[in-house]
Design a protein around this motif. Sequence first.
Motif, mmCIF file in Angstrom:
data_model
loop_
_atom_site.group_PDB
_atom_site.id
_atom_site.type_symbol
_atom_site.label_atom_id
_atom_site.label_comp_id
_atom_site.label_asym_id
_atom_site.label_seq_id
_atom_site.Cartn_x
_atom_site.Cartn_y
_atom_site.Cartn_z
ATOM 1 N N ASP A 144 -43.353 -29.061 -31.969
ATOM 2 C CA ASP A 144 -43.719 -27.683 -32.266
ATOM 3 C C ASP A 144 -42.491 -26.959 -32.802
ATOM 4 O OD1 ASP A 144 -45.324 -25.394 -32.336
ATOM 5 O OD2 ASP A 144 -44.415 -24.702 -30.459
ATOM 6 N N THR A 145 -42.572 -26.455 -34.040
ATOM 7 C CA THR A 145 -41.402 -25.845 -34.657
ATOM 8 C C THR A 145 -41.006 -24.548 -33.971
ATOM 9 O OG1 THR A 145 -42.251 -26.752 -36.703
ATOM 10 C CG2 THR A 145 -40.387 -25.303 -36.879
ATOM 11 N N PHE A 146 -42.007 -23.798 -33.449
ATOM 12 C CA PHE A 146 -41.702 -22.545 -32.758
ATOM 13 C C PHE A 146 -40.762 -22.810 -31.577
ATOM 14 C CE2 PHE A 146 -42.723 -19.311 -29.527
ATOM 15 C CZ PHE A 146 -42.452 -18.177 -30.250
ATOM 16 N N ALA A 147 -41.131 -23.794 -30.743
ATOM 17 C CA ALA A 147 -40.291 -24.129 -29.592
ATOM 18 C C ALA A 147 -38.939 -24.644 -30.051
ATOM 19 C CB ALA A 147 -40.987 -25.171 -28.729
ATOM 20 N N GLN A 148 -38.960 -25.461 -31.099
ATOM 21 C CA GLN A 148 -37.698 -26.016 -31.591
ATOM 22 C C GLN A 148 -36.759 -24.932 -32.091
ATOM 23 O OE1 GLN A 148 -38.634 -29.039 -34.484
ATOM 24 N NE2 GLN A 148 -37.946 -30.596 -33.050
ATOM 25 N N VAL A 149 -37.324 -23.977 -32.856
ATOM 26 C CA VAL A 149 -36.477 -22.922 -33.408
ATOM 27 C C VAL A 149 -35.880 -22.083 -32.286
ATOM 28 C CG1 VAL A 149 -36.492 -20.790 -34.753
ATOM 29 C CG2 VAL A 149 -37.581 -22.816 -35.654
ATOM 30 N N SER A 150 -36.701 -21.768 -31.267
ATOM 31 C CA SER A 150 -36.168 -20.916 -30.202
ATOM 32 C C SER A 150 -35.072 -21.648 -29.429
ATOM 33 C CB SER A 150 -37.283 -20.453 -29.280
ATOM 34 O OG SER A 150 -37.946 -21.563 -28.747
ATOM 35 N N ILE A 151 -35.309 -22.921 -29.110
ATOM 36 C CA ILE A 151 -34.275 -23.681 -28.387
ATOM 37 C C ILE A 151 -33.046 -23.858 -29.270
ATOM 38 C CG2 ILE A 151 -33.726 -25.893 -27.343
ATOM 39 C CD1 ILE A 151 -35.566 -24.512 -25.599
ATOM 40 N N GLY A 152 -33.281 -24.131 -30.569
ATOM 41 C CA GLY A 152 -32.155 -24.318 -31.479
ATOM 42 C C GLY A 152 -31.328 -23.056 -31.610
ATOM 43 N N LEU A 153 -32.004 -21.920 -31.666
ATOM 44 C CA LEU A 153 -31.297 -20.638 -31.756
ATOM 45 C C LEU A 153 -30.478 -20.414 -30.494
ATOM 46 C CD1 LEU A 153 -30.919 -18.024 -33.353
ATOM 47 C CD2 LEU A 153 -32.871 -17.099 -32.168
ATOM 48 N N GLN A 154 -31.089 -20.724 -29.336
ATOM 49 C CA GLN A 154 -30.390 -20.601 -28.069
ATOM 50 C C GLN A 154 -29.117 -21.443 -28.076
ATOM 51 O OE1 GLN A 154 -32.960 -21.933 -25.015
ATOM 52 N NE2 GLN A 154 -32.158 -20.544 -23.489
ATOM 53 N N ARG A 155 -29.266 -22.690 -28.524
ATOM 54 C CA ARG A 155 -28.135 -23.616 -28.536
ATOM 55 C C ARG A 155 -27.050 -23.096 -29.485
ATOM 56 N NH1 ARG A 155 -28.564 -25.421 -24.924
ATOM 57 N NH2 ARG A 155 -29.777 -27.304 -24.712
ATOM 58 N N SER A 156 -27.456 -22.684 -30.684
ATOM 59 C CA SER A 156 -26.474 -22.197 -31.654
ATOM 60 C C SER A 156 -25.766 -20.964 -31.122
ATOM 61 C CB SER A 156 -27.157 -21.863 -32.977
ATOM 62 O OG SER A 156 -27.563 -23.050 -33.612
ATOM 63 N N LEU A 157 -26.511 -20.055 -30.482
ATOM 64 C CA LEU A 157 -25.905 -18.847 -29.926
ATOM 65 C C LEU A 157 -24.906 -19.206 -28.841
ATOM 66 C CD1 LEU A 157 -28.729 -16.212 -29.518
ATOM 67 C CD2 LEU A 157 -26.525 -15.888 -30.585
ATOM 68 N N MET A 158 -25.295 -20.149 -27.970
ATOM 69 C CA MET A 158 -24.420 -20.524 -26.865
ATOM 70 C C MET A 158 -23.131 -21.118 -27.397
ATOM 71 S SD MET A 158 -27.086 -21.380 -23.986
ATOM 72 C CE MET A 158 -26.947 -23.035 -23.638
ATOM 73 N N ASP A 198 -31.566 -32.993 -28.287
ATOM 74 C CA ASP A 198 -31.138 -31.611 -28.342
ATOM 75 C C ASP A 198 -31.240 -31.123 -29.791
ATOM 76 O OD1 ASP A 198 -30.313 -29.356 -27.258
ATOM 77 O OD2 ASP A 198 -28.327 -30.027 -26.651
ATOM 78 N N VAL A 199 -31.567 -29.849 -29.987
ATOM 79 C CA VAL A 199 -31.659 -29.338 -31.353
ATOM 80 C C VAL A 199 -30.790 -28.104 -31.496
ATOM 81 C CG1 VAL A 199 -33.934 -30.200 -31.912
ATOM 82 C CG2 VAL A 199 -33.716 -28.037 -30.731
ATOM 83 N N SER A 200 -30.300 -27.855 -32.692
ATOM 84 C CA SER A 200 -29.668 -26.584 -33.013
ATOM 85 C C SER A 200 -30.196 -26.168 -34.368
ATOM 86 C CB SER A 200 -28.152 -26.708 -33.031
ATOM 87 O OG SER A 200 -27.741 -27.231 -34.257
ATOM 88 N N LEU A 201 -29.886 -24.952 -34.781
ATOM 89 C CA LEU A 201 -30.413 -24.490 -36.067
ATOM 90 C C LEU A 201 -29.978 -25.418 -37.193
ATOM 91 C CD1 LEU A 201 -30.024 -20.635 -35.799
ATOM 92 C CD2 LEU A 201 -32.057 -22.009 -35.558
ATOM 93 N N GLY A 202 -28.726 -25.898 -37.100
ATOM 94 C CA GLY A 202 -28.215 -26.778 -38.152
ATOM 95 C C GLY A 202 -28.999 -28.066 -38.248
ATOM 96 N N SER A 203 -29.254 -28.706 -37.097
ATOM 97 C CA SER A 203 -29.965 -29.983 -37.163
ATOM 98 C C SER A 203 -31.411 -29.754 -37.602
ATOM 99 C CB SER A 203 -29.905 -30.695 -35.820
ATOM 100 O OG SER A 203 -30.585 -29.981 -34.837
ATOM 101 N N LEU A 204 -31.993 -28.603 -37.237
ATOM 102 C CA LEU A 204 -33.361 -28.310 -37.690
ATOM 103 C C LEU A 204 -33.405 -28.150 -39.196
ATOM 104 C CD1 LEU A 204 -34.694 -25.819 -35.025
ATOM 105 C CD2 LEU A 204 -35.371 -28.165 -35.422
ATOM 106 N N ILE A 205 -32.417 -27.400 -39.740
ATOM 107 C CA ILE A 205 -32.386 -27.229 -41.189
ATOM 108 C C ILE A 205 -32.161 -28.577 -41.853
ATOM 109 C CG2 ILE A 205 -31.124 -26.156 -43.092
ATOM 110 C CD1 ILE A 205 -30.616 -23.809 -41.316
#
Lengths: 313, 306
Positions: free
Chosen positions: B91-105, B250-257
């Motif tokens: 699910d991309t929605f869940a992935q984006v939110s977790i990825g954003l969290q990871r990138s922010l952290m 684990d995902v981050s915005l970079g790996s999602l892009i």
Amino acid sequence: MIVVATNLTYFLAWGFLDPRNNYVGRRPPLSEAQIVQLLQPRNLSDTVPLFERWWNWLSGIVFRWDWGVSPVGQSVNEQVAYRMWVSAELVLGATIITTILGIALGVYTASRQYKLADRIGQATSIITMNINIVVAALGIVLLAISFNKMVGTTVFFVTGSASPNVTGFFPIIIDALQHLILPTVALVIIGYAGTHFLQRSLLLDNINADYVRTARAKGLTKAQAIRKHALRTSLIPVATQVAFTIPTVFMGAILTESIFGWNGMGRYFLETISKNDIHGTVAIAAFGAVLTAIGALLADIAVVVLDPRVRVS
Amino acid sequence: MPKDSIQPAVGPDTTALRLPRKRMSKWHLYSRRFRRNRPAVAGLVIFAVLVLFALIAPLIARFDHTELDFLSLGEPPNGDHWFGTTSAGNDTFAQVSIGLQRSLMIALAVSVGTTAISAVVGTAAAYFGGMFERFTLLLIHFLMVVPTFLLLAMFSNDSGGDWRTISLIMILIGWFFPARVIWTMALSLREREYVHAARYMGVPGMKIVLRHMLPNIGSLLVINFTLGVVAAVMIETGLSFLGFGVKIPDVSLGSLIGSGANTITSAPWLFYFPAAALTLLTVSMALIADGLRDALDPTSAAGGRA
């Protein structure tokens, strides 16, 4: 400094990369002796003491200008010599356009401070400066693909630096341009804003100086006064900055090159790391250090050219 | 009835007393100057929304970011999967939110770390001088020549994609450039009267650095911190995009892009959403940094009066 940094990278690379890993999981599995036999002539075998490997590598460079070979036996010299020009084609054009665009916008917005054009320019620049290169490049790819579809023929190529089987002088140039435009645009979009902001703030410091007013009083128009007097003073720090960003741009093209599929230095960097190519990695590090040194030299030359108070004896 | 805000004329020919004027506190002043910069306020709002999204979205998402929905593979955004799904059914929605969290952290940790180290090292080098200063500067200049992105890629490739290790490496590689800038700033600080006074009173050296010198470059540090967040996000995205950074699961915005880039023509929504989140994040942080610079700099004209 360059020599020390390069040698340090050699040891660090040995700490993190192991060419032996390339043979793990081969079917049929290679025996220990076979691996050593493959790696030893390439000076990549860890059965030889590290110091001896280092000496073989260093003496090869010092005496024969031979930067070693990759685990599969490709010459690093050849790779760098070829890829350097691919990168240069991309980076030099982008740097020149970035600088000219940045300076022009800086002058334009500074002479209209706080007017509408200045506000719009500032807002655009702060956004483009903070768009990630990956996003910018992929966005451009999307736009180009839809443009190609709309026109019906392939105007812009989104991968590679040249098509095979193109002959003739003009076809080659047109083909190169078709490949070159998109990555250059991507690099320019994220790069120009830095120069724009710097040029704007520096020119604003100078634009109300006494000597500019004197120039106006002599009868020069405002544009002439800015161009001939204020701009010349404020160009000095900009030139320094541009010269120092050359190595950054070269390395920053890593992402652009991998998105657009150019076989330049950036791509090479990724390949050497993922293929445990120690000699290639070290050669890239040395290349980066040399670029930094060239950047510093260019910055000094620019200052001498622009600033009449600096005299070279 | 006179207005409270207008002072009566005070001079030898009048006996009027000055109205007691409420002093504006430092924070009041800063926030007022910050609020005057409308883009900065917009940036702050966007940033707050992104943080809220990163915190709340994993709770309200209908799917976990590692969960595979085999009934909907590679679907565009719809009622079930708000941001669509990947070809494997994530699910991309869940992935984006977790990825954003990871990138922010990662970005916050790296920026806090680099700001703290560079501030202490830079000011301490300027204050103590002598051998310590010369050694620190030599180290910094040496690190400037070393190809840091290469080191970063090698280290983090070796770390196996744990975001804590990646942040630590990014701190170790990112502190020296700001430290050089702070050292230049602190050079003039060490000649100030209050530093001399503290030294002659017998205050220990490290305490002078921490209590007297650091607060005086505080505004620079705050701005460095915000710009550091932008830089860290950019670098982390680059690393993860190339596959050297955060790794699956684990995902981050970079790996999602990065994974979205492979299917950019067939499934562009995999690229759109993380790219939008990333752009909003960096642009909002840059706007905030711009506003802070105007608010904290006492000589800035852009902040207006007071």
